[in-house]
Motif scaffolding. Structure first.
Motif, PDB file in Angstrom:
ATOM      1  N   PRO A  25       0.809  -1.224   0.000  1.00 19.42           N
ATOM      2  CA  PRO A  25       0.000   0.000   0.000  1.00 19.42           C
ATOM      3  C   PRO A  25       0.842   1.275   0.000  1.00 19.42           C
ATOM      4  O   PRO A  25       0.482   2.256  -0.667  1.00 19.42           O
ATOM      5  CB  PRO A  25      -0.826  -0.138   1.281  1.00 19.42           C
ATOM      6  N   ASP A  26       1.948   1.286   0.733  1.00 19.91           N
ATOM      7  CA  ASP A  26       2.799   2.483   0.751  1.00 19.91           C
ATOM      8  C   ASP A  26       3.382   2.766  -0.631  1.00 19.91           C
ATOM      9  O   ASP A  26       3.422   3.916  -1.087  1.00 19.91           O
ATOM     10  CB  ASP A  26       3.931   2.318   1.768  1.00 19.91           C
ATOM     11  N   ILE A  27       3.850   1.717  -1.283  1.00 19.97           N
ATOM     12  CA  ILE A  27       4.413   1.885  -2.629  1.00 19.97           C
ATOM     13  C   ILE A  27       3.326   2.306  -3.611  1.00 19.97           C
ATOM     14  O   ILE A  27       3.543   3.174  -4.472  1.00 19.97           O
ATOM     15  CB  ILE A  27       5.101   0.584  -3.093  1.00 19.97           C
ATOM     16  N   TYR A  28       2.151   1.723  -3.480  1.00 17.50           N
ATOM     17  CA  TYR A  28       1.033   2.090  -4.351  1.00 17.50           C
ATOM     18  C   TYR A  28       0.649   3.555  -4.152  1.00 17.50           C
ATOM     19  O   TYR A  28       0.404   4.289  -5.121  1.00 17.50           O
ATOM     20  CB  TYR A  28      -0.154   1.173  -4.075  1.00 17.50           C
ATOM     21  N   GLU A  33       0.314   9.037  -6.251  1.00 15.87           N
ATOM     22  CA  GLU A  33       0.625  10.459  -6.057  1.00 15.87           C
ATOM     23  C   GLU A  33       1.424  10.982  -7.245  1.00 15.87           C
ATOM     24  O   GLU A  33       1.158  12.074  -7.767  1.00 15.87           O
ATOM     25  CB  GLU A  33       1.407  10.666  -4.767  1.00 15.87           C
ATOM     26  N   TYR A  34       2.377  10.187  -7.689  1.00 12.09           N
ATOM     27  CA  TYR A  34       3.222  10.585  -8.815  1.00 12.09           C
ATOM     28  C   TYR A  34       2.409  10.740 -10.102  1.00 12.09           C
ATOM     29  O   TYR A  34       2.483  11.772 -10.782  1.00 12.09           O
ATOM     30  CB  TYR A  34       4.335   9.553  -9.013  1.00 12.09           C
ATOM     31  N   PHE A 161      -4.999  22.066  -7.913  1.00 17.92           N
ATOM     32  CA  PHE A 161      -4.459  20.723  -7.812  1.00 17.92           C
ATOM     33  C   PHE A 161      -5.613  19.722  -7.752  1.00 17.92           C
ATOM     34  O   PHE A 161      -6.616  19.967  -7.070  1.00 17.92           O
ATOM     35  CB  PHE A 161      -3.626  20.568  -6.541  1.00 17.92           C
ATOM     36  N   PRO A 162      -5.505  18.590  -8.405  1.00 22.55           N
ATOM     37  CA  PRO A 162      -6.497  17.527  -8.189  1.00 22.55           C
ATOM     38  C   PRO A 162      -6.326  16.952  -6.790  1.00 22.55           C
ATOM     39  O   PRO A 162      -5.227  16.990  -6.219  1.00 22.55           O
ATOM     40  CB  PRO A 162      -6.152  16.496  -9.263  1.00 22.55           C
ATOM     41  N   SER A 163      -7.405  16.448  -6.225  1.00 23.61           N
ATOM     42  CA  SER A 163      -7.321  15.809  -4.909  1.00 23.61           C
ATOM     43  C   SER A 163      -6.302  14.675  -4.953  1.00 23.61           C
ATOM     44  O   SER A 163      -6.231  13.924  -5.934  1.00 23.61           O
ATOM     45  CB  SER A 163      -8.687  15.252  -4.492  1.00 23.61           C
ATOM     46  N   GLN A 164      -5.507  14.563  -3.897  1.00 24.01           N
ATOM     47  CA  GLN A 164      -4.499  13.509  -3.836  1.00 24.01           C
ATOM     48  C   GLN A 164      -5.157  12.169  -3.525  1.00 24.01           C
ATOM     49  O   GLN A 164      -5.757  12.014  -2.465  1.00 24.01           O
ATOM     50  CB  GLN A 164      -3.461  13.829  -2.761  1.00 24.01           C
ATOM     51  N   VAL A 208      -9.146   8.277  -0.850  1.00 20.68           N
ATOM     52  CA  VAL A 208      -9.600   9.321  -1.764  1.00 20.68           C
ATOM     53  C   VAL A 208      -9.392   8.795  -3.180  1.00 20.68           C
ATOM     54  O   VAL A 208      -8.304   8.327  -3.518  1.00 20.68           O
ATOM     55  CB  VAL A 208      -8.811  10.631  -1.576  1.00 20.68           C
ATOM     56  N   GLU A 209     -10.437   8.855  -3.997  1.00 21.78           N
ATOM     57  CA  GLU A 209     -10.340   8.359  -5.363  1.00 21.78           C
ATOM     58  C   GLU A 209      -9.756   9.421  -6.299  1.00 21.78           C
ATOM     59  O   GLU A 209      -9.766  10.616  -6.010  1.00 21.78           O
ATOM     60  CB  GLU A 209     -11.736   7.970  -5.869  1.00 21.78           C
TER      61      GLU A 209
END
Length: 249
Positions: A25-28, A33-34, A161-164, A208-209
């Motif tokens: 999950p952290d890597i995802y 985000e990127y 900015f789009p929602s993260q 958040v989608e």
């Protein structure tokens, strides 16, 4: 299409057996985000080349001072604090009101955006100095600065900015794998799930989608696939070496 659907489609493309244990999950969350910022930058490049707002960019256009939204206030010096979700300048304006025999007319005044250098030049020359009819502005100190002084508010159009996106989860007890918690759901302990150790049972999911449409999400799936194939390639090789050395079960 939610974040879990997107992850599953990425797995279908790169092979879950090869990468499933590496896409934590952290890597995802780092990856989404990127690609989230990368995608909005793609839309901005098109806008800056053609000066046309595409349908994909339109949801991220905000105008302060339009449709019931409060205009941007300026302090006595002429500074206005940019919104926290500000990404890129679009345009600015103000209105004057002219009295007539039947009432008053609203007069639109464009606020000309200048570089810091050109802004300083315009203030230093009487021939091109700004006026209430021809105001100018620049961006500095994370604020917008407007001249002449004395203008109380301006209408500001900008790209936000789009929602993260955030992938939140509990843990499948039997396998130890993450179980996606969609927005509006809660963390829990159950016969099949163990609550995420960073939360308590009953805490709301912080997922958040993506804000993009499904056609854009298909592009994002491809970008995520490329991201993982590049960034996890070395990790995957190291994992294989460790297994061969008997360092992992």
């Amino acid at each position: 299409m939610n974040l879990n659907d997107i992850l599953n489609q990425v797995y279908n493309k790169i092979g879950k057996d090869a990468y499933g244990n590496l896409i934590t999950p952290d890597i995802y969350n780092e990856a989404i985000e990127y690609v989230n910022i990368d995608k909005i930058n793609d839309f901005l490049e098109v806008y800056e080349e053609n000066q046309e707002i595409t349908d994909n960019l339109r949801p991220f256009i905000v105008t302060l001072g339009d449709n019931g939204i409060t205009p941007l206030p300026l302090d006595s010096y002429g500074y206005g604090i940019l919104p926290s979700d500000y990404l890129r300048y679009g345009r600015a304006s103000r209105y004057d009101y002219e009295n007539t025999s039947t009432g008053s007319n609203q007069i639109y005044r464009h606020v000309e955006m200048l570089s810091n250098k050109d802004f300083s030049y315009r203030l230093s020359t009487s021939l091109f100095s700004p006026s209430l009819a021809r105001p100018v502005a620049t961006i500095q100190n994370q604020k917008i600065l407007v001249r002449p002084q004395g203008i109380p508010t301006i209408n500001l159009t900008y790209v936000r900015f789009p929602s993260q996106p955030v992938f939140d989860y509990d843990i499948i007890t039997a396998s130890g794998m993450p179980y996606y918690l969609a927005p509006g759901t809660t963390h829990s302990n159950s016969a099949t799930l163990t609550c995420n150790p960073n939360f308590s049972p009953g805490d709301p999911s912080i997922s958040v989608e993506f804000e993009y449409t499904d056609d854009v999400l298909n592009d994002i799936i491809n970008e995520l696939t490329k991201y993982f194939m590049i960034n996890l390639k070395d990790l995957n090789s190291l994992a294989v070496i460790d297994i061969e050395k008997g360092l992992t079960p």
